[in-house]
Design an enzyme around this catalytic site. Sequence first.
Site, PDB file in Angstrom:
ATOM      1  CD  GLU A 148       5.700  -0.606   3.804  1.00 31.71           C
ATOM      2  OE1 GLU A 148       5.107  -1.097   4.608  1.00 31.71           O
ATOM      3  OE2 GLU A 148       6.308   0.715   3.903  1.00 31.71           O
ATOM      4  N   GLY A 160       0.181  -1.312  -0.034  1.00 29.64           N
ATOM      5  CA  GLY A 160       0.155  -0.455   0.144  1.00 29.64           C
ATOM      6  C   GLY A 160       0.893   1.404  -0.004  1.00 29.64           C
ATOM      7  N   GLY A 184       3.360   5.078   6.649  1.00 27.92           N
ATOM      8  CA  GLY A 184       2.985   5.225   7.985  1.00 27.92           C
ATOM      9  C   GLY A 184       2.850   4.118   9.032  1.00 27.92           C
TER      10      GLY A 184
HETATM   11  C1  5RP Z   1       3.100   0.762   6.111  1.00 24.60           C
HETATM   12  C2  5RP Z   1       2.668   1.363   5.089  1.00 24.60           C
HETATM   13  C3  5RP Z   1       1.418   1.510   4.264  1.00 24.60           C
HETATM   14  O1  5RP Z   1       1.616   0.746   2.837  1.00 24.60           O
HETATM   15  C4  5RP Z   1       0.804   3.049   4.723  1.00 24.60           C
HETATM   16  O2  5RP Z   1       0.946   3.802   5.299  1.00 24.60           O
HETATM   17  C5  5RP Z   1      -0.351   2.576   3.816  1.00 24.60           C
HETATM   18  O3  5RP Z   1      -1.629   2.014   5.211  1.00 24.60           O
HETATM   19  P1  5RP Z   1      -3.213   1.292   4.616  1.00 24.60           P
HETATM   20  O4  5RP Z   1      -3.086   1.073   3.178  1.00 24.60           O
HETATM   21  O5  5RP Z   1      -3.077   1.004   6.270  1.00 24.60           O
HETATM   22  O6  5RP Z   1      -3.920   2.615   4.732  1.00 24.60           O
HETATM   23  O7  5RP Z   1       4.050   2.500   4.349  1.00 24.60           O
HETATM   24  O8  5RP Z   1       4.622   0.672   6.813  1.00 24.60           O
END
Ligand code: 5RP
Length: 223
Positions: free
Chosen positions: A103, A82, A96
């Site tokens: 990642e 994501g 986030g």
């Molecule tokens: C985690 C990330 C996620 O991909 C990003 O925060 C999006 O999260 P969500 O799918 O819960 O909206 O980078 O480190």
Amino acid sequence: MSQEESKIRAAEAALKFIEDDAIVGVGTGSTVNHLIDAIARKRLRIDAAVSSSEESTRRLEQHGINVTNLNSAGQLTVYIDGADESDRHLRLIKGGGGALTREKIIAAASRKFICIVDESKLVNVLGAFPLPLEVIPMARSYVARRMVALGGRPQWRADFITDNGNEILDVHNLDITDPVALEAEINQISGVVTVGLFARRAADVLLIGSDRGVQTLRRDDDA
Ligand code: 5RP
């Protein structure tokens, strides 16, 4: 349609990028959780997953999906994750959920990076979402001062330790009109482990779920 349903649509649309018996790179977050559930529900025949976080590893293993390590997997055919924001060039803000370092490593080690989002994540210019930086704990204040010098307003994500034992600064108010240059500049700062800008290695495909279906943007389509 709720935001969650849009995320499910994007996650299910990513399944077609997964080949039989592949080792799949798996990101982190609520959208990826839907992906993991869909892989299990549809009984996809994958060999294993390389996971970007302890959280995703737990969920994969709960579904009986074999989790392997990147060093033994070699180059992956596909990584699915994501994002917190994407622009139309598929340059991203991520982190986030605090899993940005693993990642970024898995994205770099994969031939194709498929990003799955709901439509609220698509923006014209990155930066309304505060930019996460993973920092070595002793460097936190130093890096924060450097961010202030760049015009940012860093906020320490207190009570949060990454899977790598580091800390997170969320930097508000940055001017991200040139994400590739800013990513390189922040990468140079001592104590920064990873900046949550994925601009140099952007996504290859962006799947955007909404009540109208799933829109596909490809980086090759860049004007
Ligand atoms: C985690 C990330 C996620 O991909 C990003 O925060 C999006 O999260 P969500 O799918 O819960 O909206 O980078 O480190």
